[in-house]
Design a protein around this motif. Sequence first.
Motif, PDB file in Angstrom:
ATOM      1  N   UNK A  40      -4.338   1.123  -1.734  1.00  0.00           N
ATOM      2  CA  UNK A  40      -4.572   2.432  -2.339  1.00  0.00           C
ATOM      3  C   UNK A  40      -3.669   3.469  -1.660  1.00  0.00           C
ATOM      4  N   UNK A  41      -3.601   3.408  -0.337  1.00  0.00           N
ATOM      5  CA  UNK A  41      -2.765   4.336   0.425  1.00  0.00           C
ATOM      6  C   UNK A  41      -1.290   4.186   0.055  1.00  0.00           C
ATOM      7  N   UNK A  42      -0.827   2.955  -0.096  1.00  0.00           N
ATOM      8  CA  UNK A  42       0.584   2.736  -0.450  1.00  0.00           C
ATOM      9  C   UNK A  42       0.949   3.453  -1.740  1.00  0.00           C
ATOM     10  N   UNK A  43       0.071   3.397  -2.728  1.00  0.00           N
ATOM     11  CA  UNK A  43       0.333   4.087  -4.002  1.00  0.00           C
ATOM     12  C   UNK A  43       0.349   5.602  -3.825  1.00  0.00           C
ATOM     13  N   UNK A  44      -0.550   6.101  -3.014  1.00  0.00           N
ATOM     14  CA  UNK A  44      -0.608   7.543  -2.756  1.00  0.00           C
ATOM     15  C   UNK A  44       0.652   7.999  -2.029  1.00  0.00           C
ATOM     16  N   UNK A  45       1.059   7.256  -1.001  1.00  0.00           N
ATOM     17  CA  UNK A  45       2.258   7.621  -0.246  1.00  0.00           C
ATOM     18  C   UNK A  45       3.491   7.597  -1.133  1.00  0.00           C
ATOM     19  N   UNK A  46       3.567   6.638  -2.036  1.00  0.00           N
ATOM     20  CA  UNK A  46       4.684   6.573  -2.975  1.00  0.00           C
ATOM     21  C   UNK A  46       4.704   7.817  -3.863  1.00  0.00           C
ATOM     22  N   UNK A  47       3.550   8.204  -4.353  1.00  0.00           N
ATOM     23  CA  UNK A  47       3.452   9.397  -5.195  1.00  0.00           C
ATOM     24  C   UNK A  47       3.869  10.650  -4.419  1.00  0.00           C
ATOM     25  N   UNK A  48       3.422  10.773  -3.169  1.00  0.00           N
ATOM     26  CA  UNK A  48       3.787  11.932  -2.345  1.00  0.00           C
ATOM     27  C   UNK A  48       5.281  11.922  -2.019  1.00  0.00           C
TER      28      UNK A  48
END
Length: 131
Positions: A40-48
């Motif tokens: 979940x964090x990986x997707x968020x970091x990619x978006x940021x």
Amino acid sequence: MRISARTDYALRAVTELAAAPPGPVPADRIASAQNIPRRFLDNILLQLRRAGLIHSLRGPEGGYWLARPAEDLTLADVITVIEGKPEYPEHGGYPGVAGPLAEVWTALREHEERLLTEVTFAQIVSSRFSA
């Protein structure tokens, strides 16, 4: 205002980056420190990262760091990336004695927007925020 789990995780991840010493912070460290599921964090970091709020470096010495100083990064910046620009329904006023409620909702929205655009991650990590 409703804050989704995704937005909550994004705010916590950026707070970790704001509190970190200079240099890349591995995603594993962020996930562990904030108890965020790694995928979940990986997707968020990619978006940021795609939004330009953070930078990244691959490899064993890699990780993530803020793209600009924590003093210049507000809660609204992150929320807008994750949730999009908030949309408020047009109510057009209420009839009779309920009329003033429209003013309450407008004031609440304005206060919320002002608070989120004024609070920086530097304030959060230094505990300088007070409501």
